[in-house]
Write an enzyme that holds these catalytic residues in place. Structure first.
Site: not given
Ligand code: NCD
Length: 315
Positions: A57-58, A87, A108, A136
């Site tokens: 999603r993100t 590396k 991320r 997040h």
């Molecule tokens: C979340 C995350 O990655 O922290 N997912 C997201 O970005 N919608 C929640 C999760 O992974 O549980």
């Protein structure tokens, strides 16, 4: 808070005014997101989309948001093949280099604090798309926006139950911080004692004049909450001995909602879900988690506009 040129690393950076400003821009993005209006304000811009941990999603929401504004996306197909993994390049050098290939980046990272390292070494704004169990912020922004949209534009006075692995869930951590910017919130933290919300968040809640209760049994919260924020067990970052304590422990079902919850209850989840919300809840009018996906695109569009200082292009 001024957005232009800023890194967005933590929910701590926001105040209520900046949230409302962002939400106003998110609403303005609807016509573009629905393809009624064509927008090219980010025509010459590249979004760096750098995910060192799994994401659906993100990542896709950020990339779509950027493309809807006319921008391009620069990414790596599989970070497992990046020099950092293969590396032995360190995080500092990695982000320093990556920042030469884009005008803004979403990252991320597996470990908490690495989004900050990205920001400290990048020459372009960095947006934290999740760093370990820490934060997040963009998910929390879309969560608050979704709750507001579902609740007649109001957050003040709500009772919000957060249910599941509250220790490791970064979306919970960022969301608590943002919700404390409003007034008179009651938090119900439903979790096994071993996986409760870390103490620092409770201190923040008290300091900002809100209330909280911790509980282990979901049934205790059912009649009281206006919003349920369900999260999955974060098994990928949990000690093995804690896994049996949480997996399969909580489940919201249609029956439970209809028999015990308030009639206008809102049920939300950042997704992906495991079994903490049964599928028969999806058809209830209060189920907000799939609607939130479109909200996430709007929020990220708004954030790109503000961080890249493009508001004046919309008159
Ligand atoms: C979340 C995350 O990655 O922290 N997912 C997201 O970005 N919608 C929640 C999760 O992974 O549980």
């Amino acid at each position: 808070m001024e957005f232009a040129g800023q890194h967005i690393i933590s929910a701590d950076q926001f105040d209520q005014l900046s949230l409302e400003r962002l939400f106003e821009w998110a609403r303005r993005m609807r016509g573009i997101a629905q393809r009624e209006v064509v927008c090219n304000v980010l025509e010459k811009y590249d979004l760096g989309s750098f995910f060192f941990e799994e994401s659906t999603r993100t990542r896709l929401s950020s990339e779509r948001a950027f493309r809807l504004l006319g921008g391009h996306v620069c990414t790596m197909t599989d970070m497992k093949f990046s020099s950092i993994i293969v590396k032995g390049e360190d995080m500092e050098d990695t982000f320093r280099v990556l920042s030469h290939f884009c005008d803004i980046m979403v990252v991320r990272c597996k470990e908490e604090g690495q989004a900050l390292i990205a920001a400290e070494n990048s020459k372009v704004p960095v947006i934290n798309g999740g760093d370990g169990k820490k934060e997040h912020p963009t998910q929390a922004l879309l969560d608050v926006f979704t709750i507001k949209e579902e609740n007649g534009d109001r957050i003040d006075g709500l009772t919000i139950a957060m249910v599941g692995d509250l220790e490791h869930s970064r979306t919970v951590h960022s969301l608590v911080k943002l919700l404390t910017l409003y007034c008179n919130i009651t938090f119900l933290f439903v979790a096994p004692a071993e996986l409760q919300i870390p103490a620092g968040y409770l201190a923040l809640i008290e300091e900002r004049g809100h209330r909280y209760e911790k509980m282990e049994d979901l049934r205790t919260a059912l009649p009281h909450a206006d919003v349920f924020y369900m999260v999955r067990p974060q098994n990928e970052r949990m000690a093995d001995e804690k896994k049996p304590v949480i997996n399969g422990r909580y489940q919201l079902t249609k029956q439970l909602v209809e028999d015990h919850c308030k009639p206008n209850v809102i049920i939300h989840h950042p997704l992906p879900r495991n079994d903490e919300i049964s599928k028969d809840v999806d058809s209830l009018k209060g189920a907000a988690y799939f609607k939130a996906i479109d909200n996430g695109i709007l929020i990220r569009m708004a954030l790109f506009i503000l961080v890249l200082g493009k508001e004046k292009k919309f008159v």
